[in-house]
Write a protein that holds these residues in place. Sequence first.
Motif, PDB file in Angstrom:
ATOM      1  N   GLN A 178       0.822  -1.208   0.000  1.00  0.00           N
ATOM      2  CA  GLN A 178       0.000   0.000   0.000  1.00  0.00           C
ATOM      3  C   GLN A 178       0.858   1.261   0.000  1.00  0.00           C
ATOM      4  O   GLN A 178       0.538   2.239  -0.674  1.00  0.00           O
ATOM      5  CB  GLN A 178      -0.945  -0.004   1.205  1.00  0.00           C
ATOM      6  CG  GLN A 178      -2.029  -1.071   1.119  1.00  0.00           C
ATOM      7  CD  GLN A 178      -3.004  -0.979   2.276  1.00  0.00           C
ATOM      8  OE1 GLN A 178      -2.887  -0.118   3.149  1.00  0.00           O
ATOM      9  NE2 GLN A 178      -3.979  -1.884   2.281  1.00  0.00           N
ATOM     10  N   LYS A 179       1.955   1.252   0.742  1.00  0.00           N
ATOM     11  CA  LYS A 179       2.820   2.422   0.815  1.00  0.00           C
ATOM     12  C   LYS A 179       3.665   2.519  -0.453  1.00  0.00           C
ATOM     13  O   LYS A 179       4.362   1.582  -0.823  1.00  0.00           O
ATOM     14  CB  LYS A 179       3.721   2.329   2.049  1.00  0.00           C
ATOM     15  CG  LYS A 179       4.480   3.601   2.364  1.00  0.00           C
ATOM     16  CD  LYS A 179       5.254   3.448   3.667  1.00  0.00           C
ATOM     17  CE  LYS A 179       6.042   4.708   3.992  1.00  0.00           C
ATOM     18  NZ  LYS A 179       6.835   4.543   5.238  1.00  0.00           N
ATOM     19  N   ASP A 327      -0.836  -7.803   1.895  1.00  0.00           N
ATOM     20  CA  ASP A 327      -1.620  -7.117   2.925  1.00  0.00           C
ATOM     21  C   ASP A 327      -1.898  -8.011   4.131  1.00  0.00           C
ATOM     22  O   ASP A 327      -2.473  -7.569   5.113  1.00  0.00           O
ATOM     23  CB  ASP A 327      -2.944  -6.629   2.339  1.00  0.00           C
ATOM     24  CG  ASP A 327      -2.739  -5.578   1.258  1.00  0.00           C
ATOM     25  OD1 ASP A 327      -1.840  -4.733   1.433  1.00  0.00           O
ATOM     26  OD2 ASP A 327      -3.462  -5.620   0.247  1.00  0.00           O
TER      27      ASP A 327
END
Length: 336
Positions: A178-179, A327
Amino acid sequence: MSELTGIFKQIEERNYSIDQCFLCGCQLNEENSTVEHVIPKWLQYEFNLWDQKITLLNGTLFPYKNLTIPCCFECNNIHLKPFEDKVKKAFENGFEGMCSLSEETLFYWLGKIYFGMMYRELFLNLDRADPEKGTITNPEYIDSFFSHFLFLQGIRGKHSFSNFFPASIYLFKTQKPQKIEDQWDFIDNHQTLFISIRMGDVGLMVHLQDCKATKNMEHHLDIHKEVDLHPLQFRELTAKILYKGLLMNRTPKFINTQTGDGPVETHLLPIQGFSSKPIFDDWDNDEYSYLMSFLTGIPLETCQPEKGKVYTWLVDENDEPIFIDVDDDQQNFRKN
């Protein structure tokens, strides 16, 4: 003087000045002077690297945005830009787009990054507190990469390969954390002229001068193309492919020729040579475990639970590929 002599003269007489183009060697002035970003600016903006730092050969951290090398206008805008534009356009289409690029394009693009890292370190002190210790790299060290620098002259149309390709290039599809900053990963190894880059959903690795010798292991790696790799899995594959290159016990030897005013042409001598000895030393899981631990950051006692054994995140007990959700981060281990 022939063009062949001219190219070798250029290589021999490089003075490694900040006022000399890293690629063609011409003297820079106010009219023709530019800088080439070793890690392209578009990649730095894509992954928020501009204000981040990269670890150099001496272990120090250095800003990505300052990782530049001297370059003339012609090399930068006429010769390098077409390759950069091809890669950027392909990357905009993700993994499939990158797979559409030719090996030649990837070789020159990655080869420039590899050489540029070393070249930039010519102008950086080994110890910033003690400038008298010299720079991180030195002209003698750069000279040891003579063949690679010669091959890069193909960017300028001054070099070609005769019936061989110098590199083994691997592409894998990777997951995107996500980052944004975590979607980028870079590793290089000078001993084997190796680079590993993970950028978004694209995982790239290359041995720049093994003349496709490590590609004989590629059929063992195809199984890992069945799943999108977790960053940790990509690091493990990086360790495997790098280690295979480290096991290579031959140094490719070349003959350079020229016909008329054409480019310098490089011919590969048989890698096997006159020896019947295999060109790779035997794989050693104990030795490999140290490299995997170093590259993954996983403690050695985890990577090597017992002598001769090594953990893997890539396959299960049935040698089926493991999908690890980036994730979720559930770690799956198995002894090999």
